[in-house]
Design a protein around this motif. Structure first.
Motif, PDB file in Angstrom:
ATOM      1  N   ASP A  21       0.847  -1.187   0.000  1.00  0.00           N
ATOM      2  CA  ASP A  21       0.000   0.000   0.000  1.00  0.00           C
ATOM      3  C   ASP A  21       0.889   1.246   0.000  1.00  0.00           C
ATOM      4  O   ASP A  21       1.931   1.276   0.658  1.00  0.00           O
ATOM      5  N   ASP A  22       0.481   2.286  -0.748  1.00  0.00           N
ATOM      6  CA  ASP A  22       1.331   3.465  -0.858  1.00  0.00           C
ATOM      7  C   ASP A  22       1.262   4.351   0.373  1.00  0.00           C
ATOM      8  O   ASP A  22       2.178   5.127   0.640  1.00  0.00           O
ATOM      9  N   ASP A  23       0.179   4.293   1.146  1.00  0.00           N
ATOM     10  CA  ASP A  23       0.015   5.198   2.285  1.00  0.00           C
ATOM     11  C   ASP A  23       0.943   4.847   3.442  1.00  0.00           C
ATOM     12  O   ASP A  23       1.675   5.697   3.953  1.00  0.00           O
ATOM     13  N   ASN A  24       0.918   3.603   3.866  1.00  0.00           N
ATOM     14  CA  ASN A  24       1.658   3.197   5.058  1.00  0.00           C
ATOM     15  C   ASN A  24       2.727   2.151   4.787  1.00  0.00           C
ATOM     16  O   ASN A  24       3.426   1.741   5.706  1.00  0.00           O
ATOM     17  N   GLY A  25       2.831   1.718   3.535  1.00  0.00           N
ATOM     18  CA  GLY A  25       3.767   0.653   3.227  1.00  0.00           C
ATOM     19  C   GLY A  25       3.321  -0.695   3.734  1.00  0.00           C
ATOM     20  O   GLY A  25       4.136  -1.628   3.874  1.00  0.00           O
ATOM     21  N   ASP A  26       2.007  -0.830   4.010  1.00  0.00           N
ATOM     22  CA  ASP A  26       1.492  -2.105   4.501  1.00  0.00           C
ATOM     23  C   ASP A  26       1.575  -3.183   3.425  1.00  0.00           C
ATOM     24  O   ASP A  26       1.368  -2.906   2.240  1.00  0.00           O
ATOM     25  N   VAL A  27       1.855  -4.405   3.844  1.00  0.00           N
ATOM     26  CA  VAL A  27       1.833  -5.552   2.940  1.00  0.00           C
ATOM     27  C   VAL A  27       0.389  -6.014   2.801  1.00  0.00           C
ATOM     28  O   VAL A  27      -0.237  -6.459   3.761  1.00  0.00           O
ATOM     29  N   LEU A  28      -0.158  -5.896   1.583  1.00  0.00           N
ATOM     30  CA  LEU A  28      -1.544  -6.291   1.345  1.00  0.00           C
ATOM     31  C   LEU A  28      -1.661  -7.669   0.705  1.00  0.00           C
ATOM     32  O   LEU A  28      -2.707  -8.304   0.797  1.00  0.00           O
ATOM     33  N   ASP A  29      -0.597  -8.113   0.030  1.00  0.00           N
ATOM     34  CA  ASP A  29      -0.620  -9.438  -0.592  1.00  0.00           C
ATOM     35  C   ASP A  29       0.807  -9.934  -0.720  1.00  0.00           C
ATOM     36  O   ASP A  29       1.745  -9.136  -0.912  1.00  0.00           O
ATOM     37  N   ILE A  30       0.984 -11.229  -0.608  1.00  0.00           N
ATOM     38  CA  ILE A  30       2.313 -11.813  -0.737  1.00  0.00           C
ATOM     39  C   ILE A  30       2.178 -13.271  -1.166  1.00  0.00           C
ATOM     40  O   ILE A  30       1.227 -13.953  -0.783  1.00  0.00           O
ATOM     41  N   PHE A  31       3.111 -13.728  -2.002  1.00  0.00           N
ATOM     42  CA  PHE A  31       3.183 -15.148  -2.340  1.00  0.00           C
ATOM     43  C   PHE A  31       4.604 -15.511  -2.708  1.00  0.00           C
ATOM     44  O   PHE A  31       5.443 -14.629  -2.970  1.00  0.00           O
ATOM     45  N   THR A  32       4.880 -16.795  -2.703  1.00  0.00           N
ATOM     46  CA  THR A  32       6.200 -17.293  -3.082  1.00  0.00           C
ATOM     47  C   THR A  32       6.049 -18.406  -4.103  1.00  0.00           C
ATOM     48  O   THR A  32       5.012 -19.065  -4.194  1.00  0.00           O
ATOM     49  N   ILE A  33       7.107 -18.594  -4.874  1.00  0.00           N
ATOM     50  CA  ILE A  33       7.210 -19.736  -5.782  1.00  0.00           C
ATOM     51  C   ILE A  33       8.536 -20.424  -5.495  1.00  0.00           C
ATOM     52  O   ILE A  33       9.589 -19.783  -5.467  1.00  0.00           O
ATOM     53  N   GLY A  34       8.470 -21.738  -5.286  1.00  0.00           N
ATOM     54  CA  GLY A  34       9.672 -22.525  -5.070  1.00  0.00           C
ATOM     55  C   GLY A  34       9.857 -23.556  -6.166  1.00  0.00           C
ATOM     56  O   GLY A  34       8.883 -24.174  -6.607  1.00  0.00           O
ATOM     57  N   ARG A  35      11.076 -23.745  -6.584  1.00  0.00           N
ATOM     58  CA  ARG A  35      11.385 -24.776  -7.570  1.00  0.00           C
ATOM     59  C   ARG A  35      11.636 -26.133  -6.905  1.00  0.00           C
ATOM     60  O   ARG A  35      11.322 -27.177  -7.476  1.00  0.00           O
ATOM     61  N   VAL A  36      12.210 -26.084  -5.695  1.00  0.00           N
ATOM     62  CA  VAL A  36      12.617 -27.311  -5.013  1.00  0.00           C
ATOM     63  C   VAL A  36      11.770 -27.551  -3.773  1.00  0.00           C
ATOM     64  O   VAL A  36      11.275 -28.663  -3.554  1.00  0.00           O
ATOM     65  N   ASN A  37      11.592 -26.507  -2.958  1.00  0.00           N
ATOM     66  CA  ASN A  37      10.846 -26.625  -1.708  1.00  0.00           C
ATOM     67  C   ASN A  37       9.804 -25.519  -1.613  1.00  0.00           C
ATOM     68  O   ASN A  37       9.914 -24.474  -2.265  1.00  0.00           O
ATOM     69  N   VAL A  38       8.798 -25.747  -0.779  1.00  0.00           N
ATOM     70  CA  VAL A  38       7.840 -24.695  -0.450  1.00  0.00           C
ATOM     71  C   VAL A  38       8.572 -23.622   0.349  1.00  0.00           C
ATOM     72  O   VAL A  38       9.352 -23.917   1.257  1.00  0.00           O
ATOM     73  N   VAL A  39       8.323 -22.342  -0.019  1.00  0.00           N
ATOM     74  CA  VAL A  39       9.020 -21.221   0.609  1.00  0.00           C
ATOM     75  C   VAL A  39       8.022 -20.422   1.438  1.00  0.00           C
ATOM     76  O   VAL A  39       6.995 -19.976   0.934  1.00  0.00           O
ATOM     77  N   THR A  40       8.323 -20.227   2.715  1.00  0.00           N
ATOM     78  CA  THR A  40       7.448 -19.459   3.606  1.00  0.00           C
ATOM     79  C   THR A  40       7.624 -17.965   3.347  1.00  0.00           C
ATOM     80  O   THR A  40       8.753 -17.467   3.345  1.00  0.00           O
ATOM     81  N   PRO A  41       6.528 -17.217   3.120  1.00  0.00           N
ATOM     82  CA  PRO A  41       6.643 -15.761   2.906  1.00  0.00           C
ATOM     83  C   PRO A  41       7.274 -15.064   4.107  1.00  0.00           C
ATOM     84  O   PRO A  41       7.101 -15.493   5.261  1.00  0.00           O
ATOM     85  N   GLU A  42       7.983 -13.988   3.847  1.00  0.00           N
ATOM     86  CA  GLU A  42       8.693 -13.278   4.900  1.00  0.00           C
ATOM     87  C   GLU A  42       7.808 -12.277   5.643  1.00  0.00           C
ATOM     88  O   GLU A  42       8.215 -11.738   6.673  1.00  0.00           O
ATOM     89  N   HIS A  43       6.636 -11.968   5.101  1.00  0.00           N
ATOM     90  CA  HIS A  43       5.742 -11.002   5.725  1.00  0.00           C
ATOM     91  C   HIS A  43       4.346 -11.599   5.847  1.00  0.00           C
ATOM     92  O   HIS A  43       3.994 -12.550   5.142  1.00  0.00           O
ATOM     93  N   THR A  44       3.551 -11.001   6.714  1.00  0.00           N
ATOM     94  CA  THR A  44       2.151 -11.393   6.866  1.00  0.00           C
ATOM     95  C   THR A  44       1.278 -10.245   6.396  1.00  0.00           C
ATOM     96  O   THR A  44       1.409  -9.118   6.897  1.00  0.00           O
ATOM     97  N   PRO A  45       0.399 -10.466   5.415  1.00  0.00           N
ATOM     98  CA  PRO A  45      -0.458  -9.372   4.929  1.00  0.00           C
ATOM     99  C   PRO A  45      -1.367  -8.843   6.034  1.00  0.00           C
ATOM    100  O   PRO A  45      -1.795  -9.587   6.924  1.00  0.00           O
TER     101      PRO A  45
END
Length: 470
Positions: free
Chosen positions: A407-431
């Motif tokens: 978000d441009d106002d507060n820099g809040d994380v509104l959406d996040i996803f990851t793609i892994g080739r070998v393993n499932v990757v846990t996102p670094e932030h929580t929306p």
């Protein structure tokens, strides 16, 4: 319903006028302005452009510190006459650059004046973290200023701009004289990002100024100001090209030109993607960007470009494209991995070896928002229509990437996803929930729309009274 929708869109257009930035100003002197970086024809080259009023000479000086600008290159210049613009566009290439290195530079000369000294960093070494900003549909507005300010503080390595840049010719503004000087306002507005981070573009429909009433203008302003290294990728057109950056192969094509299977664009795209797949060891991540979205579920905007999707999507799926970037609709939307409207892995945001591309619609760069709802198709993973913002695509390592929408106002994380080739990757932030402040925003928009409506009503009443007196 149709009447209500038209009224709703009219209100939004009026609100956009009120939210526009300061009055348009032309280039008035020869001090370099609108300094902008872009990638060159090789990984060891960075191109810089700038604008002056009349002065035709200029150089770029660069080095490893502010007091050690030991390299220089003479610039070239040109101008154009579309949309009533007057000025000089300069460009120069900084070459023989080292990887993963910070450089300091300035442009101009002792006669016309020098720009301030800015810094940039060359592409990081392979398999190290990379941050790529993603944006589209900017315009010159207060919201766009907020987006640019937030992006400038994000330590980006590259920006991908998916069309509709300055809206230089635009009939929705009610009292501005809209002409080529709007490009200058956009260039000044975007300079906090463009002077320190290279930006690569895809062309949008509003870069075709012919469609907005500028007879004979076409894409002249865009082609004069935006110089992408198309020939280095074997393209015969400035409107489609590709390049490598870190471990990404990035392809930019045009949804505004012929994309049929017989077209030169399609033939080039097919060949480029085939070659890119043969280079997956060095550049394992394949990104494609253009302006009009193949997937858009908004009920208040343009929606999915079906013809474009039917023509191009099979090629993207066949060649295992990972991420597709678009704009055009002024909202944010992310799909699940999707092919022909069939979605995969719809119960997660941590994707492992997805079977199809994930599409990102990031038309939230500053232009008025399409404040409508989503039709909620099964392929839509996340939808935001009440906030401006931008995306950041990150290379975590060779086998994993992460995308975040801010978000441009507060820099809040509104959406996040990851793609892994070998393993499932846990996102670094929580929306965070995106409803914070929405009621205040909507209330403010309603008030502004009411004021503008009253202003127009008064002018119309005055005109009617004058006509009756005559």
């Amino acid at each position: 319903m149709a009447y209500r929708m038209k009224s709703f869109i009219l209100v939004i257009l009026l609100v956009s006028t009120a939210l526009s930035s300061s009055a348009i100003a032309e280039v008035e002197d020869d001090t370099p302005e609108q300094v902008r970086l872009s990638l060159g024809t090789t990984s060891t080259e960075m191109v810089v452009s700038w604008i002056t009023a009349d002065h035709s000479d200029g150089v770029v000086e660069w080095g490893f510190a502010n007091d050690n600008l030991s390299f220089s290159e003479l610039g070239i210049n040109h101008t154009y006459s579309a949309d009533g613009w007057d000025g000089v566009i300069h460009s120069a290439a900084m070459n023989s650059l080292l990887p993963a290195t910070e450089y300091h530079y300035r442009v101009g000369d002792s006669i016309g004046g020098w720009s301030s000294i800015s810094t940039f960093s060359t592409s990081p070494e392979n398999d190290t973290r990379v941050r790529i900003g993603i944006i589209a549909d900017m315009d010159v507005t207060n919201a766009a200023e907020d987006v640019v300010s937030s992006m400038a503080s994000h330590d980006l390595d590259l920006v991908l701009f998916s069309g509709d840049i300055s809206y230089a010719y635009d009939g929705t503004r009610l009292w501005d004289e809209v002409n080529g000087d709007e490009w200058d306002e956009w260039g000044r507005q975007y300079e906090p990002v463009s002077s320190t981070v290279p930006t690569m573009f895809a062309v949008g429909n509003h870069e075709n100024e012919e469609q907005d009433g500028c007879a004979g203008c076409g894409f002249q302003a865009y082609l004069s100001r935006i110089d992408m290294p198309y020939e280095a990728s074997g393209s015969d057109s400035e409107f489609w090209y590709s390049f490598n950056f870190s471990m990404f192969h990035i392809v930019s094509i045009s949804s505004e030109h012929d994309y049929s299977e017989e077209s030169s664009q399609y033939q080039w795209l097919e060949n480029d993607l085939v070659n890119a797949n043969q280079d997956r060891e060095a550049h394992p991540w394949l990104i494609t960007m253009f302006h009009r979205p193949m997937y858009s579920s908004t009920e208040s905007g343009h929606g999915s470009e079906i013809d474009f999707r039917d023509a191009i999507e099979p090629l993207l799926v066949e060649q295992n494209v990972d991420i597709v970037i678009a704009g055009h609709d002024h909202n944010y939307e992310r799909t699940f991995p999707v092919d022909s409207e069939s979605a995969y892995q719809t119960d997660t945001n941590t994707f492992l070896k997805p079977e199809a591309p994930i599409h990102l619609l990031v038309g939230t760069g500053g232009r008025f928002l399409y404040l409508g709802a989503s039709s909620n198709p099964e392929w839509s993973a996340h939808f935001e229509s009440t906030t401006h913002g931008y995306g950041v695509l990150e290379l975590l390592d060779k086998d994993s990437i992460q995308f975040t929408f801010y978000d441009d106002d507060n820099g809040d994380v509104l959406d996040i996803f990851t793609i892994g080739r070998v393993n499932v990757v846990t996102p670094e932030h929580t929306p965070v929930p995106s409803s914070d402040g929405i009621l205040l925003k909507v209330a403010g928009l309603v008030i502004i729309a009411s004021i503008i409506g009253l202003f127009i009503w008064k002018r119309r009443t005055k005109t009617d009274d004058s006509d009756s007196e005559e």
